[in-house]
Design a protein around this motif. Sequence first.
Motif, PDB file in Angstrom:
ATOM      1  N   MET A   1      52.282  56.549  59.646  1.00 51.45           N
ATOM      2  CA  MET A   1      52.895  56.274  60.446  1.00 51.45           C
ATOM      3  C   MET A   1      54.214  56.253  61.499  1.00 51.45           C
ATOM      4  O   MET A   1      54.589  55.077  60.503  1.00 51.45           O
ATOM      5  CB  MET A   1      51.844  55.773  61.447  1.00 51.45           C
ATOM      6  N   THR A   2      55.010  57.369  61.607  1.00 50.16           N
ATOM      7  CA  THR A   2      56.351  57.082  62.673  1.00 50.16           C
ATOM      8  C   THR A   2      56.650  57.199  64.154  1.00 50.16           C
ATOM      9  O   THR A   2      55.526  58.175  63.633  1.00 50.16           O
ATOM     10  CB  THR A   2      56.908  57.725  61.070  1.00 50.16           C
ATOM     11  N   THR A   3      56.883  57.026  64.142  1.00 49.51           N
ATOM     12  CA  THR A   3      57.215  56.720  65.192  1.00 49.51           C
ATOM     13  C   THR A   3      59.023  56.880  66.019  1.00 49.51           C
ATOM     14  O   THR A   3      60.060  57.410  64.767  1.00 49.51           O
ATOM     15  CB  THR A   3      57.488  55.566  66.307  1.00 49.51           C
ATOM     16  N   HIS A   4      59.643  58.257  66.379  1.00 46.07           N
ATOM     17  CA  HIS A   4      60.507  59.221  66.986  1.00 46.07           C
ATOM     18  C   HIS A   4      60.497  59.060  68.285  1.00 46.07           C
ATOM     19  O   HIS A   4      60.179  59.460  69.032  1.00 46.07           O
ATOM     20  CB  HIS A   4      59.922  60.930  66.502  1.00 46.07           C
ATOM     21  N   VAL A  18      54.159  60.808  64.283  1.00 45.93           N
ATOM     22  CA  VAL A  18      53.371  61.241  63.772  1.00 45.93           C
ATOM     23  C   VAL A  18      52.252  60.739  63.280  1.00 45.93           C
ATOM     24  O   VAL A  18      52.943  59.608  62.254  1.00 45.93           O
ATOM     25  CB  VAL A  18      54.381  62.145  62.439  1.00 45.93           C
ATOM     26  N   LEU A  19      51.550  60.945  62.336  1.00 45.88           N
ATOM     27  CA  LEU A  19      50.038  60.013  62.261  1.00 45.88           C
ATOM     28  C   LEU A  19      50.016  60.236  60.742  1.00 45.88           C
ATOM     29  O   LEU A  19      50.098  61.801  59.703  1.00 45.88           O
ATOM     30  CB  LEU A  19      48.910  60.308  62.388  1.00 45.88           C
ATOM     31  N   GLY A  20      50.032  59.240  59.625  1.00 42.25           N
ATOM     32  CA  GLY A  20      49.686  60.037  58.363  1.00 42.25           C
ATOM     33  C   GLY A  20      50.680  60.226  57.082  1.00 42.25           C
ATOM     34  O   GLY A  20      52.581  60.278  58.334  1.00 42.25           O
ATOM     35  N   ASP A  21      51.324  60.700  56.234  1.00 41.58           N
ATOM     36  CA  ASP A  21      52.651  61.360  55.510  1.00 41.58           C
ATOM     37  C   ASP A  21      53.400  62.793  56.366  1.00 41.58           C
ATOM     38  O   ASP A  21      52.281  63.535  57.093  1.00 41.58           O
ATOM     39  CB  ASP A  21      52.316  60.812  54.156  1.00 41.58           C
ATOM     40  N   ASN A  22      53.925  63.210  56.188  1.00 40.22           N
ATOM     41  CA  ASN A  22      54.236  63.835  57.558  1.00 40.22           C
ATOM     42  C   ASN A  22      55.206  64.477  56.155  1.00 40.22           C
ATOM     43  O   ASN A  22      55.414  65.788  56.282  1.00 40.22           O
ATOM     44  CB  ASN A  22      56.103  64.165  57.623  1.00 40.22           C
ATOM     45  N   ARG A  56      49.481  66.797  59.271  1.00 38.17           N
ATOM     46  CA  ARG A  56      50.144  65.971  59.730  1.00 38.17           C
ATOM     47  C   ARG A  56      49.322  66.489  61.638  1.00 38.17           C
ATOM     48  O   ARG A  56      49.981  66.653  62.658  1.00 38.17           O
ATOM     49  CB  ARG A  56      51.522  67.037  60.041  1.00 38.17           C
ATOM     50  N   VAL A  57      49.509  65.663  62.241  1.00 39.30           N
ATOM     51  CA  VAL A  57      48.834  65.130  63.311  1.00 39.30           C
ATOM     52  C   VAL A  57      50.013  64.208  63.925  1.00 39.30           C
ATOM     53  O   VAL A  57      50.388  63.682  64.142  1.00 39.30           O
ATOM     54  CB  VAL A  57      47.580  64.265  63.154  1.00 39.30           C
ATOM     55  N   ILE A  58      50.547  64.898  65.374  1.00 36.48           N
ATOM     56  CA  ILE A  58      51.636  64.560  65.996  1.00 36.48           C
ATOM     57  C   ILE A  58      50.940  64.592  67.745  1.00 36.48           C
ATOM     58  O   ILE A  58      50.487  65.441  67.572  1.00 36.48           O
ATOM     59  CB  ILE A  58      52.911  65.899  66.137  1.00 36.48           C
ATOM     60  N   VAL A  59      50.733  63.364  68.302  1.00 37.73           N
ATOM     61  CA  VAL A  59      50.853  62.717  69.370  1.00 37.73           C
ATOM     62  C   VAL A  59      51.602  62.538  70.070  1.00 37.73           C
ATOM     63  O   VAL A  59      52.902  61.920  69.701  1.00 37.73           O
ATOM     64  CB  VAL A  59      49.449  62.195  69.477  1.00 37.73           C
ATOM     65  N   TYR A  60      52.104  62.366  71.498  1.00 42.28           N
ATOM     66  CA  TYR A  60      53.003  62.057  72.021  1.00 42.28           C
ATOM     67  C   TYR A  60      53.123  62.032  73.324  1.00 42.28           C
ATOM     68  O   TYR A  60      52.049  62.304  74.204  1.00 42.28           O
ATOM     69  CB  TYR A  60      54.589  62.996  71.734  1.00 42.28           C
ATOM     70  N   ASP A  61      53.413  61.002  74.137  1.00 43.89           N
ATOM     71  CA  ASP A  61      53.855  60.896  75.876  1.00 43.89           C
ATOM     72  C   ASP A  61      54.265  62.048  76.505  1.00 43.89           C
ATOM     73  O   ASP A  61      55.338  62.418  75.694  1.00 43.89           O
ATOM     74  CB  ASP A  61      54.622  59.786  75.818  1.00 43.89           C
ATOM     75  N   ALA A  62      53.574  62.882  77.482  1.00 45.65           N
ATOM     76  CA  ALA A  62      54.155  64.496  77.870  1.00 45.65           C
ATOM     77  C   ALA A  62      55.324  63.648  78.341  1.00 45.65           C
ATOM     78  O   ALA A  62      55.788  61.873  79.490  1.00 45.65           O
ATOM     79  CB  ALA A  62      53.582  65.198  78.723  1.00 45.65           C
ATOM     80  N   ARG A  63      56.211  64.516  79.210  1.00 40.00           N
ATOM     81  CA  ARG A  63      57.457  64.077  79.700  1.00 40.00           C
ATOM     82  C   ARG A  63      56.415  63.835  80.747  1.00 40.00           C
ATOM     83  O   ARG A  63      55.906  63.874  82.096  1.00 40.00           O
ATOM     84  CB  ARG A  63      59.025  65.206  79.895  1.00 40.00           C
ATOM     85  N   GLY A  64      57.752  62.480  82.497  1.00 42.21           N
ATOM     86  CA  GLY A  64      56.366  62.446  83.015  1.00 42.21           C
ATOM     87  C   GLY A  64      55.684  61.223  82.899  1.00 42.21           C
ATOM     88  O   GLY A  64      54.992  60.572  83.757  1.00 42.21           O
ATOM     89  N   SER A  65      55.502  61.211  81.863  1.00 41.44           N
ATOM     90  CA  SER A  65      54.123  59.911  81.024  1.00 41.44           C
ATOM     91  C   SER A  65      54.386  59.127  80.161  1.00 41.44           C
ATOM     92  O   SER A  65      55.407  59.385  79.459  1.00 41.44           O
ATOM     93  CB  SER A  65      53.105  60.749  80.715  1.00 41.44           C
ATOM     94  N   GLY A  66      53.778  57.437  80.048  1.00 42.29           N
ATOM     95  CA  GLY A  66      54.198  57.208  79.075  1.00 42.29           C
ATOM     96  C   GLY A  66      55.479  56.373  79.120  1.00 42.29           C
ATOM     97  O   GLY A  66      55.972  56.220  80.297  1.00 42.29           O
ATOM     98  N   ILE A  67      56.244  56.503  78.250  1.00 39.77           N
ATOM     99  CA  ILE A  67      57.393  55.706  77.925  1.00 39.77           C
ATOM    100  C   ILE A  67      58.431  57.221  77.470  1.00 39.77           C
ATOM    101  O   ILE A  67      59.520  56.947  77.359  1.00 39.77           O
ATOM    102  CB  ILE A  67      57.452  54.358  76.805  1.00 39.77           C
TER     103      ILE A  67
END
Length: 292
Positions: A1-4, A18-22, A56-67
């Motif tokens: 997992m990598t964070t961007h 990005v979950l798992g390898d990219n 390649r599974v991508i998850v993210y905080d939408a604009r206005g959510s989370g950080i």
Amino acid sequence: MTTHQVVLSDGATLHVKVLGDNSPTKPLLIALHGAPGLSTHTEPEATFAFLATKFRVIVYDARGSGISDLKPPYTNERWIADVDEIRAWAGAEKFVLVGGSYGGFLSLDYALAFQHRLLALILRDTWAWGTRGMMNALKVSLTSDRIKVDPDRQTRMWTGILYDDQDYANAVAEMSALFQSPGIDPAQRKYSDPEALGETPQIHAATQNAAFSYNMPRFDVRSRLKDIMVPTLVIVGRHDLITPVAYSEEITNGIPNSQLAIFEKSGHNPGNDEPEAFQQRVLEFLSSARLL
């Protein structure tokens, strides 16, 4: 997992995982969270991490959510443009899009605007008509014998006129039981549902207010469902009071190449309530779409 930290064309920065390898040889899957200003990447990460060996599974905080940046506009049009920018950042021409709850509204809008980018669509516990959906959610929160709420506060939440972040936190906390299924022992759930205010300390009422005062009254894709031609899986929990089964049936009846999966023990999130059955059904769908 990598964070961007991905910077978009208007300068907004999104917190992306990005979950798992990219590996670019894997097909891309982007999973969207629900509850603007409340939910984050935590739920789709927990729900779809099982696919990280195949996609390649991508998850993210939408604009206005989370950080992610609190940078307006918080419109469906801007949010689906953000999805497409994340796709381009990942370097994929086409991908699988998953959306749960409010993320399902965005997924439907994306499918109608950028259908040529989609390999398949997965919708979880969502609706196709905003005004009916939010009025039903308000009705349920005021009449259900499972909870006791402040009627004025619930009205503020579901019509997008919350006072502040604390008002939002209080509104969600008092109606959190509606997201759960009475047939599932809370101790057996896969994780604490972020939409039930268990794991999300970043509360942004301005995002929720924009979503439900501006976006929802304008969101109605019922007549356009027939235009979505990509393989689609529609998932819903039998005991979901917020986005009831009838709403998912309407979507399935409208989209020509769609399948409906009803999880008989689940509430608002079958991936949390019945994870093994949920994962098996998702794999069956992806296989039928020739993506496995």
